[in-house]
Write an enzyme that holds these catalytic residues in place. Structure first.
Site, PDB file in Angstrom:
ATOM      1  N   ASP A   8      10.668  -2.356   0.545  1.00 33.14           N
ATOM      2  CA  ASP A   8      11.690  -1.357   0.256  1.00 33.14           C
ATOM      3  C   ASP A   8      12.799  -1.931  -0.633  1.00 33.14           C
ATOM      4  O   ASP A   8      13.296  -1.257  -1.540  1.00 33.14           O
ATOM      5  CB  ASP A   8      12.270  -0.800   1.551  1.00 33.14           C
ATOM      6  CG  ASP A   8      12.650  -1.886   2.546  1.00 33.14           C
ATOM      7  OD1 ASP A   8      12.441  -3.082   2.261  1.00 33.14           O
ATOM      8  OD2 ASP A   8      13.174  -1.539   3.616  1.00 33.14           O
TER       9      ASP A   8
ATOM     10  N   ILE B  55       9.357  -3.574  12.157  1.00 29.81           N
ATOM     11  CA  ILE B  55       9.680  -4.855  11.527  1.00 29.81           C
ATOM     12  C   ILE B  55      11.155  -5.176  11.679  1.00 29.81           C
ATOM     13  O   ILE B  55      11.547  -6.323  11.885  1.00 29.81           O
ATOM     14  CB  ILE B  55       9.277  -4.817  10.044  1.00 29.81           C
ATOM     15  CG1 ILE B  55       7.749  -4.741   9.920  1.00 29.81           C
ATOM     16  CG2 ILE B  55       9.787  -6.048   9.304  1.00 29.81           C
ATOM     17  CD1 ILE B  55       7.256  -4.644   8.498  1.00 29.81           C
ATOM     18  N   SER B  56      12.003  -4.149  11.581  1.00 30.32           N
ATOM     19  CA  SER B  56      13.449  -4.385  11.639  1.00 30.32           C
ATOM     20  C   SER B  56      13.921  -4.883  12.996  1.00 30.32           C
ATOM     21  O   SER B  56      15.025  -5.407  13.117  1.00 30.32           O
ATOM     22  CB  SER B  56      14.205  -3.102  11.278  1.00 30.32           C
ATOM     23  OG  SER B  56      13.890  -2.072  12.191  1.00 30.32           O
ATOM     24  N   SER B  57      13.081  -4.723  14.028  1.00 32.30           N
ATOM     25  CA  SER B  57      13.473  -5.176  15.362  1.00 32.30           C
ATOM     26  C   SER B  57      13.101  -6.635  15.625  1.00 32.30           C
ATOM     27  O   SER B  57      13.454  -7.189  16.671  1.00 32.30           O
ATOM     28  CB  SER B  57      12.817  -4.280  16.427  1.00 32.30           C
ATOM     29  OG  SER B  57      11.400  -4.392  16.369  1.00 32.30           O
TER      30      SER B  57
ATOM     31  N   ARG C  87       5.203  -9.918   4.659  1.00 33.75           N
ATOM     32  CA  ARG C  87       5.122  -8.681   5.443  1.00 33.75           C
ATOM     33  C   ARG C  87       6.521  -8.079   5.621  1.00 33.75           C
ATOM     34  O   ARG C  87       6.913  -7.678   6.717  1.00 33.75           O
ATOM     35  CB  ARG C  87       4.457  -8.931   6.799  1.00 33.75           C
ATOM     36  CG  ARG C  87       3.020  -9.419   6.696  1.00 33.75           C
ATOM     37  CD  ARG C  87       2.353  -9.464   8.058  1.00 33.75           C
ATOM     38  NE  ARG C  87       2.349  -8.160   8.707  1.00 33.75           N
ATOM     39  CZ  ARG C  87       1.478  -7.201   8.455  1.00 33.75           C
ATOM     40  NH1 ARG C  87       0.551  -7.369   7.549  1.00 33.75           N
ATOM     41  NH2 ARG C  87       1.545  -6.046   9.099  1.00 33.75           N
ATOM     42  N   ASN C  88       7.231  -8.020   4.555  1.00 38.87           N
ATOM     43  CA  ASN C  88       8.615  -7.546   4.565  1.00 38.87           C
ATOM     44  C   ASN C  88       9.030  -7.288   3.123  1.00 38.87           C
ATOM     45  O   ASN C  88       8.350  -7.732   2.201  1.00 38.87           O
ATOM     46  CB  ASN C  88       9.533  -8.598   5.208  1.00 38.87           C
ATOM     47  CG  ASN C  88      10.818  -7.996   5.738  1.00 38.87           C
ATOM     48  OD1 ASN C  88      11.329  -7.025   5.187  1.00 38.87           O
ATOM     49  ND2 ASN C  88      11.329  -8.563   6.825  1.00 38.87           N
TER      50      ASN C  88
ATOM     51  N   ASN D 238       0.809  -1.211   0.000  1.00 41.06           N
ATOM     52  CA  ASN D 238       0.000   0.000   0.000  1.00 41.06           C
ATOM     53  C   ASN D 238       0.846   1.268   0.000  1.00 41.06           C
ATOM     54  O   ASN D 238       0.425   2.295  -0.539  1.00 41.06           O
ATOM     55  CB  ASN D 238      -0.921   0.020   1.226  1.00 41.06           C
ATOM     56  CG  ASN D 238      -2.014  -1.028   1.151  1.00 41.06           C
ATOM     57  OD1 ASN D 238      -2.334  -1.531   0.072  1.00 41.06           O
ATOM     58  ND2 ASN D 238      -2.575  -1.381   2.293  1.00 41.06           N
ATOM     59  N   ARG D 239       2.013   1.191   0.590  1.00 43.45           N
ATOM     60  CA  ARG D 239       2.833   2.408   0.710  1.00 43.45           C
ATOM     61  C   ARG D 239       3.321   2.900  -0.639  1.00 43.45           C
ATOM     62  O   ARG D 239       3.774   4.046  -0.744  1.00 43.45           O
ATOM     63  CB  ARG D 239       3.993   2.180   1.663  1.00 43.45           C
ATOM     64  CG  ARG D 239       5.109   1.303   1.156  1.00 43.45           C
ATOM     65  CD  ARG D 239       6.211   1.189   2.198  1.00 43.45           C
ATOM     66  NE  ARG D 239       6.708   2.485   2.605  1.00 43.45           N
ATOM     67  CZ  ARG D 239       7.526   2.680   3.635  1.00 43.45           C
ATOM     68  NH1 ARG D 239       7.916   1.675   4.382  1.00 43.45           N
ATOM     69  NH2 ARG D 239       7.940   3.897   3.935  1.00 43.45           N
TER      70      ARG D 239
ATOM     71  N   ARG E 111      15.673 -10.786   5.089  1.00 43.54           N
ATOM     72  CA  ARG E 111      16.086  -9.842   4.047  1.00 43.54           C
ATOM     73  C   ARG E 111      17.018 -10.522   3.040  1.00 43.54           C
ATOM     74  O   ARG E 111      16.982 -10.234   1.845  1.00 43.54           O
ATOM     75  CB  ARG E 111      16.780  -8.649   4.684  1.00 43.54           C
ATOM     76  CG  ARG E 111      15.983  -7.955   5.766  1.00 43.54           C
ATOM     77  CD  ARG E 111      14.891  -7.096   5.206  1.00 43.54           C
ATOM     78  NE  ARG E 111      15.358  -5.757   4.943  1.00 43.54           N
ATOM     79  CZ  ARG E 111      14.589  -4.769   4.518  1.00 43.54           C
ATOM     80  NH1 ARG E 111      13.308  -5.006   4.273  1.00 43.54           N
ATOM     81  NH2 ARG E 111      15.072  -3.571   4.296  1.00 43.54           N
TER      82      ARG E 111
END
Length: 351
Positions: A279, A309-311, A275-276, A156-157, A319
């Site tokens: 980017d 998410i990165s945490s 969900r990742n 969506n972003r 990734r």
């Protein structure tokens, strides 16, 4: 020839003569410095001289740096403004702070909020956001718009924006604040290369020889060579990068349409299911279209949130799987590495 030798000889003789009474008391600054007997006095004087030199150099650099008034004049033009695209998820305090901050930056033409929650924003939240927009004295015509999506999906972003009037889109997470002066610097860098991604968070990839995919993913086994995703410390150690994350990056608004309408649907499905990786998918797509690296702008940014998410555990492993999945879908590695870093000249003391 003889006259030249004579002149040289005369100079030589003159240099060897005893000093006259008029020049006997003159000393060079270095000789005068060493004539001071106390080492404490020498130290104090040396520090004072260094401070003086430092101030002179800093002033001279400020003279040749970008004129901020000129930058602000350029940003007044609607054509030379940009849209801030904020991705948010159930962090209303952070969203309020983020909107209030970017509303104060002169170059912002509009703020768009990507809303993917099941419930629409509350009346109190809308009132707080509208209050921040009205308080933006530098942007009397600033527009705030919340784009509500029917489903929770990271794709969506990057949906195309209806009614967008700027070429430049600044993609930002709701928990990241970039100072306005730093944001304007990165926008000017982007104006010089509008087909590139220009951002503050560099990442990298590198090829690895050993295939350990049985330990990483039981279902996905790309062909050799495989690649590894490198975080900030990899960039710091290697001195190169090949991506800038869209948590804080400029890109052309046309890439939103490319991502949604032309990028392979299998990639968007992967992003939605995992969900990742949205980017990284954007970085791959732009690199594939331009065959060029992104541009990293050095500047301070402030992370005001404590989770994301990165945490999550295993983030870098996911990734790495994503990088290899995308390389397999494109059939090659489109990411281009770079070691170029854009820095504001007025922020550097030495060239």
């Amino acid at each position: 020839m003889s006259s030249l030798v004579a002149r040289d000889h005369k100079v030589l003789v003159k240099a060897g003569r005893p000093a006259s009474s008029s020049s006997r008391y003159w000393r060079s600054p270095l000789a005068w410095f060493y004539s001071i007997s106390s080492w404490r006095s020498r130290l104090l004087l040396g520090i004072s001289m260094l401070i003086l030199i430092f101030l002179v150099i800093s002033r001279s650099i400020a003279i040749v740096s970008w004129d901020q008034d000129e930058a602000n004049f350029l940003l007044v033009s609607r054509h030379h403004r940009y849209t801030v695209l904020i991705n948010t998820w159930k962090r209303y305090d952070l969203l309020r702070k983020s909107v209030a901050h970017y509303a104060s930056c002169r170059g912002v033409d509009a703020i768009r909020v990507v809303w993917s929650e099941s419930e629409p924003p509350s009346e109190s939240l809308l009132a707080a956001l509208e209050k921040s927009i009205r308080a933006a004295k530098n942007n009397p015509e600033l527009e705030l718009r919340i784009d509500i999506n029917d489903e929770d999906n990271l794709n969506n972003r990057f949906k195309p924006l209806d009614g967008v009037t700027t070429d430049g889109i600044f993609s930002i997470d709701d928990d990241v604040l970039v100072p306005c002066t730093t944001l304007e610097l990165s926008f000017r860098v982007w104006l010089s290369a509008p087909d590139s991604m220009v951002g503050f968070v560099p990442r990298m990839h590198w090829a690895r020889l050993k295939n350990n995919w049985k330990q990483i993913s039981p279902t996905f086994r790309p062909e050799q060579p495989t690649f590894t995703y490198g975080g900030w410390w990899s960039v710091w150690w290697m001195g190169t990068y090949s991506m800038v994350l869209t948590k804080a990056a400029f890109l052309h608004h046309k890439y939103l349409e490319y991502y949604t309408l032309q990028m392979p649907a299998s990639i968007r499905e992967y992003v939605a299911n995992q969900r990742n990786c949205e980017d990284i998918a954007m970085s791959f797509m732009v690199a594939n279209l331009t065959n060029a690296p992104p541009i990293w702008v050095k500047g301070k940014l402030y992370e005001i949130g404590s989770s994301g998410i990165s945490s999550l555990k295993g983030h870098d492993v996911h990734r790495t799987v994503c990088v290899n999945f995308l390389a397999a879908r494109y059939g090659y590695m489109p990411l281009v590495s770079s070691n170029v870093k854009a820095v504001g000249a007025n922020l550097q003391w030495f060239w």
